[in-house]
Design a protein around this motif. Structure first.
Motif, short mmCIF file in Angstrom:
data_model
loop_
_atom_site.label_atom_id
_atom_site.label_comp_id
_atom_site.label_asym_id
_atom_site.label_seq_id
_atom_site.Cartn_x
_atom_site.Cartn_y
_atom_site.Cartn_z
N THR A 39 -37.00 93.56 98.25
CA THR A 39 -37.97 93.76 97.17
C THR A 39 -38.68 92.46 96.88
O THR A 39 -38.34 91.41 97.44
CB THR A 39 -37.26 94.28 95.89
N TYR A 41 -41.04 90.65 93.29
CA TYR A 41 -41.47 90.84 91.91
C TYR A 41 -42.76 90.06 91.72
O TYR A 41 -42.79 88.84 91.91
CB TYR A 41 -40.40 90.36 90.93
N THR A 43 -45.50 88.43 89.46
CA THR A 43 -45.72 87.96 88.10
C THR A 43 -47.21 87.92 87.80
O THR A 43 -48.05 87.96 88.71
CB THR A 43 -45.12 86.56 87.86
N LEU A 55 -38.98 86.53 83.25
CA LEU A 55 -39.12 87.83 83.89
C LEU A 55 -38.51 87.83 85.29
O LEU A 55 -37.88 88.81 85.70
CB LEU A 55 -40.59 88.24 83.93
N ILE A 56 -38.69 86.75 86.01
CA ILE A 56 -38.08 86.63 87.34
C ILE A 56 -36.56 86.67 87.23
O ILE A 56 -35.89 87.37 88.00
CB ILE A 56 -38.55 85.34 88.06
N SER A 58 -34.74 88.04 84.86
CA SER A 58 -34.36 89.40 84.48
C SER A 58 -34.44 90.35 85.67
O SER A 58 -33.52 91.15 85.91
CB SER A 58 -35.25 89.91 83.35
N TYR A 59 -35.53 90.27 86.41
CA TYR A 59 -35.71 91.14 87.57
C TYR A 59 -34.62 90.87 88.61
O TYR A 59 -34.01 91.80 89.15
CB TYR A 59 -37.10 90.96 88.19
N TRP A 63 -32.00 93.67 89.82
CA TRP A 63 -32.05 94.13 91.20
C TRP A 63 -30.77 93.80 91.95
O TRP A 63 -30.20 94.64 92.65
CB TRP A 63 -33.27 93.55 91.93
#
Length: 177
Positions: A39, A41, A43, A55-56, A58-59, A63
Motif C-alpha cells: 500500500t 498513503y 498526504t 497521519l503517516i 496513524s496510517y 495498516w
C-alpha cells in the motif's frame, strides 16, 4: 535457533517519503517469496508538515496492525535510506516521516532492522544499480511470481516490495533472481 527449511518468515519493506510513503509485506516459505500486501498513503501538501507526519504514523500503525494479525514472524523491517540533502527542510521532512513510522512500528513491538541504499536495492532486485522504476516493478513481479500484467497503484508500493526483496536477497533468505 535455526529455522527449518519449511518455516515461513516475513519481511516488511518501507519506501518512505512525506508525499507518498510505501509499505510492503513479503512472506518466504522454502526460499520462495510471496507478496502478501502492499500500500501507500498519499498526504496533502496543503497540510502542515506535523499533521502529515501524524497521519503517516496513524496510517502505518493501522495498516501494519491489520496486516500483521496473521502470518509468520517478522524477521526484518527494511527501509530505503535517503541521502542527506544540503537543504535541511528536505532532511526534516524525511526524518520526520521515518520517526512517524518508527513510532508505529514500536507500538507493534517492531523496529527497523536494516537500512538499504537505493542503489543497493536496485542492484539486488534487478542486477543494475541504475534501474528505472518500471524495471524495479517488473523485477518484483518476476521474483514474486506475479503475472506480467500485475499492477501496483504507485511506484512507492513496488519500491517498498523491492526493499523487502533486496533485504531477503542480501541476507540469503531467498535465491538471487
Amino acid at each position: 535457533m535455526a529455522r527449518t527449511k519449511a518455516e515461513a518468515i516475513r519481511a516488511i519493506g518501507l519506501d518512505l517519503s512525506i508525499t507518498s510513503p510505501g509499505f510492503a509485506l513479503i512472506d518466504v516459505t522454502n526460499r520462495k517469496p510471496t507478496l502478501v500486501a502492499h500500500t501507500h498513503y498519499k498526504t496533502d501538501a496543503a497540510d502542515a508538515q506535523t499533521l502529515r507526519h501524524g497521519l503517516i504514523e496513524s496510517y502505518a500503525l493501522f495498516w501494519l496492525r491489520e496486516n500483521l494479525r496473521k502470518g509468520p514472524p517478522v524477521v526484518a523491517v527494511a527501509r530505503e535510506i535517503w541521502p542527506p540533502s544540503r537543504d535541511f527542510r528536505q532532511n526534516d521532512k524525511i526524518h520526520g516521516t521515518w520517526s512517524a513510522v518508527d513510532r508505529a512500528l514500536a507500538a507493534l513491538g517492531l523496529a527497523v532492522t536494516d537500512n538499504l541504499s537505493p542503489t543497493n536495492v536496485k542492484k539486488a532486485v534487478t542486477g543494475s544499480g541504475k534501474a528505472e522504476k518500471s524495471e524495479i516493478a517488473a523485477a518484483v513481479r518476476r521474483i514474486c511470481g506475479l503475472p506480467a500484467d500485475y499492477t501496483f497503484a504507485t511506484d512507492d508500493e513496488s519500491d517498498a516490495a523491492a526493499v523487502a526483496l533486496a533485504y531477503l536477497i542480501t541476507a540469503e533468505l531467498i535465491d538471487r533472481p
